[in-house]
Design a protein around this motif. Structure first.
Motif, PDB file in Angstrom:
ATOM      1  N   ALA A  11     -16.504   3.665  55.501  1.00 20.22           N
ATOM      2  CA  ALA A  11     -15.659   4.629  56.216  1.00 20.22           C
ATOM      3  C   ALA A  11     -15.263   5.791  55.304  1.00 20.22           C
ATOM      4  O   ALA A  11     -15.273   6.957  55.727  1.00 20.22           O
ATOM      5  N   ILE A  12     -14.932   5.488  54.049  1.00 19.79           N
ATOM      6  CA  ILE A  12     -14.567   6.537  53.085  1.00 19.79           C
ATOM      7  C   ILE A  12     -15.757   7.446  52.816  1.00 19.79           C
ATOM      8  O   ILE A  12     -15.637   8.681  52.825  1.00 19.79           O
ATOM      9  N   ILE A  13     -16.914   6.858  52.581  1.00 18.81           N
ATOM     10  CA  ILE A  13     -18.122   7.650  52.308  1.00 18.81           C
ATOM     11  C   ILE A  13     -18.506   8.481  53.529  1.00 18.81           C
ATOM     12  O   ILE A  13     -18.851   9.658  53.410  1.00 18.81           O
ATOM     13  N   ALA A  14     -18.426   7.883  54.708  1.00 22.28           N
ATOM     14  CA  ALA A  14     -18.757   8.607  55.944  1.00 22.28           C
ATOM     15  C   ALA A  14     -17.833   9.805  56.131  1.00 22.28           C
ATOM     16  O   ALA A  14     -18.283  10.889  56.531  1.00 22.28           O
ATOM     17  N   GLU A  15     -16.548   9.619  55.829  1.00 23.37           N
ATOM     18  CA  GLU A  15     -15.599  10.719  55.967  1.00 23.37           C
ATOM     19  C   GLU A  15     -15.977  11.878  55.042  1.00 23.37           C
ATOM     20  O   GLU A  15     -15.949  13.041  55.448  1.00 23.37           O
ATOM     21  N   GLN A  16     -16.365  11.564  53.806  1.00 22.58           N
ATOM     22  CA  GLN A  16     -16.778  12.611  52.865  1.00 22.58           C
ATOM     23  C   GLN A  16     -18.051  13.313  53.334  1.00 22.58           C
ATOM     24  O   GLN A  16     -18.225  14.507  53.103  1.00 22.58           O
ATOM     25  N   VAL A  18     -18.909  13.685  56.428  1.00 19.85           N
ATOM     26  CA  VAL A  18     -18.655  14.169  57.782  1.00 19.85           C
ATOM     27  C   VAL A  18     -19.649  13.524  58.753  1.00 19.85           C
ATOM     28  O   VAL A  18     -20.350  14.192  59.509  1.00 19.85           O
ATOM     29  N   LEU A  19     -19.720  12.205  58.648  1.00 23.79           N
ATOM     30  CA  LEU A  19     -20.577  11.404  59.518  1.00 23.79           C
ATOM     31  C   LEU A  19     -19.755  10.283  60.135  1.00 23.79           C
ATOM     32  O   LEU A  19     -18.661   9.977  59.671  1.00 23.79           O
ATOM     33  N   GLU A  20     -20.311   9.656  61.148  1.00 19.84           N
ATOM     34  CA  GLU A  20     -19.714   8.446  61.687  1.00 19.84           C
ATOM     35  C   GLU A  20     -20.128   7.290  60.782  1.00 19.84           C
ATOM     36  O   GLU A  20     -21.254   7.282  60.260  1.00 19.84           O
ATOM     37  N   PRO A  21     -19.243   6.288  60.583  1.00 17.20           N
ATOM     38  CA  PRO A  21     -19.617   5.145  59.734  1.00 17.20           C
ATOM     39  C   PRO A  21     -20.935   4.488  60.145  1.00 17.20           C
ATOM     40  O   PRO A  21     -21.695   4.039  59.290  1.00 17.20           O
ATOM     41  N   GLY A  22     -21.242   4.470  61.425  1.00 18.77           N
ATOM     42  CA  GLY A  22     -22.486   3.871  61.902  1.00 18.77           C
ATOM     43  C   GLY A  22     -23.731   4.628  61.470  1.00 18.77           C
ATOM     44  O   GLY A  22     -24.850   4.105  61.537  1.00 18.77           O
ATOM     45  N   ASP A  23     -23.540   5.878  61.001  1.00 20.13           N
ATOM     46  CA  ASP A  23     -24.667   6.694  60.545  1.00 20.13           C
ATOM     47  C   ASP A  23     -24.951   6.518  59.056  1.00 20.13           C
ATOM     48  O   ASP A  23     -25.861   7.147  58.525  1.00 20.13           O
ATOM     49  N   VAL A  24     -24.149   5.669  58.385  1.00 17.62           N
ATOM     50  CA  VAL A  24     -24.314   5.427  56.954  1.00 17.62           C
ATOM     51  C   VAL A  24     -24.985   4.068  56.767  1.00 17.62           C
ATOM     52  O   VAL A  24     -24.497   3.060  57.256  1.00 17.62           O
ATOM     53  N   SER A  25     -26.121   4.049  56.061  1.00 16.71           N
ATOM     54  CA  SER A  25     -26.795   2.775  55.797  1.00 16.71           C
ATOM     55  C   SER A  25     -26.668   2.409  54.324  1.00 16.71           C
ATOM     56  O   SER A  25     -26.467   3.271  53.473  1.00 16.71           O
ATOM     57  N   LEU A  26     -26.796   1.129  54.048  1.00 14.72           N
ATOM     58  CA  LEU A  26     -26.573   0.614  52.698  1.00 14.72           C
ATOM     59  C   LEU A  26     -27.567   1.148  51.669  1.00 14.72           C
ATOM     60  O   LEU A  26     -27.237   1.256  50.491  1.00 14.72           O
ATOM     61  N   ASP A  27     -28.772   1.472  52.115  1.00 14.31           N
ATOM     62  CA  ASP A  27     -29.789   1.910  51.147  1.00 14.31           C
ATOM     63  C   ASP A  27     -29.748   3.416  50.866  1.00 14.31           C
ATOM     64  O   ASP A  27     -30.481   3.898  50.005  1.00 14.31           O
ATOM     65  N   GLN A  28     -28.877   4.145  51.546  1.00 13.37           N
ATOM     66  CA  GLN A  28     -28.801   5.582  51.321  1.00 13.37           C
ATOM     67  C   GLN A  28     -28.077   5.897  50.014  1.00 13.37           C
ATOM     68  O   GLN A  28     -27.198   5.159  49.578  1.00 13.37           O
ATOM     69  N   THR A  29     -28.461   7.024  49.416  1.00 15.70           N
ATOM     70  CA  THR A  29     -27.738   7.522  48.249  1.00 15.70           C
ATOM     71  C   THR A  29     -26.714   8.533  48.748  1.00 15.70           C
ATOM     72  O   THR A  29     -26.790   9.018  49.887  1.00 15.70           O
ATOM     73  N   GLU A  31     -26.568  11.495  47.721  1.00 15.79           N
ATOM     74  CA  GLU A  31     -27.354  12.717  47.914  1.00 15.79           C
ATOM     75  C   GLU A  31     -27.999  12.730  49.305  1.00 15.79           C
ATOM     76  O   GLU A  31     -28.008  13.760  49.977  1.00 15.79           O
ATOM     77  N   ASP A  32     -28.512  11.561  49.736  1.00 14.50           N
ATOM     78  CA  ASP A  32     -29.097  11.459  51.080  1.00 14.50           C
ATOM     79  C   ASP A  32     -28.076  11.854  52.145  1.00 14.50           C
ATOM     80  O   ASP A  32     -28.429  12.411  53.188  1.00 14.50           O
ATOM     81  N   LEU A  33     -26.822  11.528  51.884  1.00 14.49           N
ATOM     82  CA  LEU A  33     -25.753  11.772  52.845  1.00 14.49           C
ATOM     83  C   LEU A  33     -25.154  13.171  52.733  1.00 14.49           C
ATOM     84  O   LEU A  33     -24.267  13.537  53.489  1.00 14.49           O
ATOM     85  N   GLY A  34     -25.658  13.941  51.778  1.00 16.44           N
ATOM     86  CA  GLY A  34     -25.178  15.307  51.608  1.00 16.44           C
ATOM     87  C   GLY A  34     -23.864  15.398  50.853  1.00 16.44           C
ATOM     88  O   GLY A  34     -23.158  16.399  50.946  1.00 16.44           O
ATOM     89  N   ILE A  35     -23.528  14.357  50.081  1.00 18.25           N
ATOM     90  CA  ILE A  35     -22.292  14.363  49.305  1.00 18.25           C
ATOM     91  C   ILE A  35     -22.587  14.939  47.918  1.00 18.25           C
ATOM     92  O   ILE A  35     -23.405  14.402  47.180  1.00 18.25           O
ATOM     93  N   ALA A  46     -10.457   8.336  46.750  1.00 14.48           N
ATOM     94  CA  ALA A  46     -10.099   7.663  48.002  1.00 14.48           C
ATOM     95  C   ALA A  46     -10.298   6.154  47.893  1.00 14.48           C
ATOM     96  O   ALA A  46      -9.487   5.371  48.397  1.00 14.48           O
ATOM     97  N   ILE A  47     -11.359   5.738  47.211  1.00 11.97           N
ATOM     98  CA  ILE A  47     -11.619   4.308  47.005  1.00 11.97           C
ATOM     99  C   ILE A  47     -10.530   3.703  46.122  1.00 11.97           C
ATOM    100  O   ILE A  47     -10.003   2.632  46.421  1.00 11.97           O
TER     101      ILE A  47
END
Length: 88
Positions: A11-16, A18-29, A31-35, A46-47
């Motif tokens: 949830a913390i990573i998704a918020e950073q 700007v994605l929904e938590p369901g759009d975050v997968s465990l194998d993503q970096t 960088e993949d998420l645009g952070i 936040a953690i």
């Protein structure tokens, strides 16, 4: 029932990212998420706040850090270890 560590970290990573938590997968970096580096630092803060832990992270040299940020799963595993250490 309280949220699991995994759910809270995602949830913390998704918020950073700007994605929904369901759009975050465990194998993503992050960088993949645009952070970017600022988002990474904000995620670490936040953690730390969410789990009342101190993350051993060197923002100036992440590769020298004891905190693995190579993937979402690695971050979750590192947080679980810190929370377990604190409880011991």
């Amino acid at each position: 029932m309280s949220e699991s560590i995994q759910d809270r970290v995602i949830a913390i990573i998704a918020e950073q990212a700007v994605l929904e938590p369901g759009d975050v997968s465990l194998d993503q970096t992050l960088e993949d998420l645009g952070i970017d580096s600022l988002g990474l630092v904000e995620s670490i803060f936040a953690i730390e706040e969410a789990f009342d832990i101190s993350v051993p992270f060197n923002a100036n040299d992440p590769s020298e850090s004891d905190f693995d940020i190579s993937s979402v799963a690695a971050i979750i595993q590192a947080v679980q270890g810190l929370v377990a250490d604190q409880a011991a």
